[in-house]
Design an enzyme around this catalytic site. Structure first.
Site, short mmCIF file in Angstrom:
data_model
loop_
_atom_site.label_atom_id
_atom_site.label_comp_id
_atom_site.label_asym_id
_atom_site.label_seq_id
_atom_site.Cartn_x
_atom_site.Cartn_y
_atom_site.Cartn_z
N CYS A 116 -34.96 13.38 10.96
CA CYS A 116 -34.28 13.51 9.67
C CYS A 116 -35.19 14.21 8.67
O CYS A 116 -36.38 14.38 8.90
CB CYS A 116 -33.90 12.14 9.13
SG CYS A 116 -32.90 11.19 10.27
N GLY A 155 -32.12 17.85 10.97
CA GLY A 155 -30.96 17.03 11.27
C GLY A 155 -29.69 17.73 10.86
O GLY A 155 -29.58 18.21 9.73
N ASN A 190 -36.67 8.94 6.68
CA ASN A 190 -37.00 9.71 7.89
C ASN A 190 -37.93 8.85 8.72
O ASN A 190 -38.98 8.44 8.24
CB ASN A 190 -37.68 11.03 7.50
CG ASN A 190 -38.21 11.80 8.72
OD1 ASN A 190 -39.17 12.55 8.61
ND2 ASN A 190 -37.59 11.64 9.87
N GLY A 191 -37.54 8.58 9.95
CA GLY A 191 -38.36 7.75 10.82
C GLY A 191 -37.49 6.75 11.55
O GLY A 191 -36.27 6.89 11.61
N TYR A 210 -42.79 20.99 18.03
CA TYR A 210 -41.39 21.40 18.00
C TYR A 210 -40.67 21.18 16.67
O TYR A 210 -39.92 22.04 16.23
CB TYR A 210 -40.62 20.64 19.09
CG TYR A 210 -39.12 20.84 19.01
CD1 TYR A 210 -38.54 21.98 19.55
CD2 TYR A 210 -38.30 19.92 18.36
CE1 TYR A 210 -37.16 22.19 19.46
CE2 TYR A 210 -36.93 20.13 18.27
CZ TYR A 210 -36.37 21.26 18.82
OH TYR A 210 -35.04 21.46 18.73
P1 5GP Z 1 -34.10 19.89 28.21
O1 5GP Z 1 -33.00 20.73 28.73
O2 5GP Z 1 -35.33 19.95 29.07
O3 5GP Z 1 -33.61 18.48 27.99
O4 5GP Z 1 -34.47 20.42 26.76
C1 5GP Z 1 -35.65 21.11 26.45
C2 5GP Z 1 -35.41 22.00 25.27
O5 5GP Z 1 -34.90 21.22 24.22
C3 5GP Z 1 -36.64 22.72 24.74
O6 5GP Z 1 -36.33 24.09 24.68
C4 5GP Z 1 -36.81 22.19 23.32
O7 5GP Z 1 -37.19 23.24 22.46
C5 5GP Z 1 -35.44 21.67 22.98
N1 5GP Z 1 -35.33 20.56 22.02
C6 5GP Z 1 -34.46 20.53 21.00
N2 5GP Z 1 -34.56 19.40 20.30
C7 5GP Z 1 -35.51 18.67 20.84
C8 5GP Z 1 -36.06 17.39 20.53
O8 5GP Z 1 -35.72 16.69 19.56
N3 5GP Z 1 -37.01 16.97 21.38
C9 5GP Z 1 -37.43 17.75 22.42
N4 5GP Z 1 -38.39 17.27 23.20
N5 5GP Z 1 -36.94 18.94 22.71
C10 5GP Z 1 -35.99 19.41 21.94
MG MG Z 2 -36.26 25.20 22.53
#
Ligand code: 5GP
Ligand code: MG
Ligand code: SF4
Length: 459
Positions: free
Chosen positions: A1, A27, A102-103, A242
């Site tokens: 968030c 978010g 947020n958290g 990320y």
């Molecule tokens: P997967 O298909 O392996 O579950 O998703 C990986 C992809 O999700 C990566 O490209 C990453 O950038 C993206 N991603 C989007 N939101 C998140 C998030 O909140 N956590 C993580 N770990 N990856 C996310």
């Molecule tokens: Mg990605």
């Protein structure tokens, strides 16, 4: 968030709208603004993106006043019902109060059970609501003491903004898991999750709010306190990997440069002979630039993203996720055909994204596909506000790197090491002072949680 607040500005709700706009990446599920005109609080909250929820200019006339707080939400704790939109706003014996969080609180369920036994009636399923109930029950006289009393009972990650008729209060948990930034715009104080929100409204960056710090802003000015138990700070390293926007400066460093350094370190740890470095946009771009610089392999945009699609991962429905990758990305044949391609992404969660993208890249004629990930394998869930799935859904919790390599059908697969991650974040000479939460990679949780994450409720 994401949270944003401003105190003492003639166009507080408008500024908050802009702030939330720049925090939209934190978010996309719902958003809201609560404004105070000095006598009462008014709210507008709804499911949807900031631009859609605040489409009607008339709304801003209904949110008058010189102070406001706002929130963009993606569901960790609590469902995605409209009644769970934030900021939460209530009236109680002392007046009105709104809170944006947020958290994620790790003992929210325990506290909620206890409060319900005592007669509290909850109106949302959000963990944040326990803070309001605790605050309403304490006997302390001052607002800061009441908030501190409540927060001394909760455990977990919280960057919080409170708004009353006459005051704004910002608090960051003692571990400092989530960022929280203080700025100034003319005479007004601004608090935001990330500095990109200050940049947009042309506010000046003052400093970060410190772990365990409470800042009270009222017409007398700004007042800082440390009313909570002291802990070893452990900011979330995944914000760098990320979550945060690359143009933000959080935890003392600009995210873009840190991400690029992850790519450089990845090239040192997992070099490969190849013709082209291709990021998975947008999250893989800075690390891919770093990888290309360090390895000398040319950087190319071999995958083009449709910018009108939201972040697939954050879409709360599995059925939508399934289509996500193809809707979002398409290869550039000229870049990929006949080439040995290094594909860079920030993380592999379930492995479905990488698997589909590699299929796409091979289909476009790649000779070899080498995947490099600018973080260590995500083997453990997050309890502190990032919506990673349960352990069983995390591919690296039950599969070796070799098995993942086979599953996603890459020729080779390399993940940044934890040591490399920390070195790239803090510099090798500062490793002693490099305190970050890395629990989703190593399983060592800085705050012990009372219940295992066996369902998505805990977030
Ligand atoms: P997967 O298909 O392996 O579950 O998703 C990986 C992809 O999700 C990566 O490209 C990453 O950038 C993206 N991603 C989007 N939101 C998140 C998030 O909140 N956590 C993580 N770990 N990856 C996310
Ligand atoms: Mg990605
Ligand atoms: Fe961040 Fe991972 Fe720690 Fe969660 S477990 S706070 S995502 S580093």
């Amino acid at each position: 968030c994401g949270v944003f607040g401003i105190y003492g500005h003639p166009e507080a709700a408008n500024m908050t709208y802009l702030g939330l706009y720049s925090l939209q990446h934190r978010g996309q599920e719902s958003c809201g603004i609560v404004a105070s005109d000095g006598h009462s609080l008014r709210a507008h909250r709804k499911s949807g993106l900031v631009a859609d929820v605040f489409r009607d200019p008339v709304l801003f006339e209904r949110l008058p006043g010189q102070s406001a707080i706002g929130h963009v939400r993606y569901s960790t704790a609590g469902g995605n019902d409209e009644k769970n939109c934030q900021p939460i706003m209530v009236d109680y014996v002392r007046g009105s109060i709104a809170v944006a969080h947020n958290g994620n609180l790790i003992n929210a369920q325990e506290l909620r059970n206890e409060l319900e036994q005592l007669g509290s009636i909850f109106s949302t399923v959000a963990d944040t609501e326990v803070i309001i109930h605790l605050l309403a029950r304490t006997q302390s006289d001052s607002l800061s003491e009441r908030i501190a009393d409540a927060l001394r009972r909760v455990r977990g990650a919280y960057s919080l903004l409170f708004l009353t008729e006459t005051r704004m209060v910002a608090v960051r948990d003692p571990n400092g898991f989530r960022p929280l930034i203080l700025g100034k715009l003319d005479g007004a104080y601004v608090v935001a999750s990330e500095t990109c929100a200050l940049d947009l409204i042309e506010a000046e960056f003052i400093r970060e709010i410190e772990p365990g710090e409470m800042i009270i802003i009222d017409k007398k000015g700004l007042h800082s306190l440390f009313p909570l138990e002291v802990a070893q700070p452990s900011p979330c390293i995944f914000e760098y990997i990320y979550f945060a926007r690359p143009d933000s400066t959080i935890f003392g460093r600009e995210v873009y440069g840190v991400r690029k350094e992850y790519g450089r370190q990845l090239a040192r740890e997992f070099p490969v002979e190849a013709d082209v470095v291709v990021p998975i946009p947008d999250s893989g771009v800075p690390a891919a630039i770093g990888y290309a610089e360090q390895s000398g392999i040319p950087f190319e945009l071999g995958l083009i993203r449709n910018h009108y699609v939201g972040r697939t991962f954050i879409e709360p429905q599995q059925s939508i996720r399934h289509f996500g990758v193809k809707i979002k990305l398409n290869p550039v044949r000229e870049v990929i055909e006949g080439k040995r391609v290094v594909v860079i992404d920030d993380s592999i969660v379930r492995g479905t994204t990488a698997r589909k993208i590699i299929k796409m890249i091979r289909h476009a004629g790649a000779k070899e596909v080498h995947v490099r990930i600018s973080s260590p394998p995500t083997s453990y869930p997050c309890y502190y506000g990032i919506d990673t799935p349960t352990r069983t859904e995390l591919i690296s919790s039950s599969h070796s790197i070799e098995e993942i390599n086979r599953y996603i059908t890459s020729d080779t697969l390399g993940y940044l090491s934890i040591e490399g991650l920390l070195k790239a974040t803090c510099g090798s000479e500062n490793l002693e002072q490099c305190h970050f939460c890395t629990a989703c990679f190593c399983g060592r949780y800085p705050l012990k949680f009372p219940r295992l994450k066996d369902d998505r409720q805990l977030g």
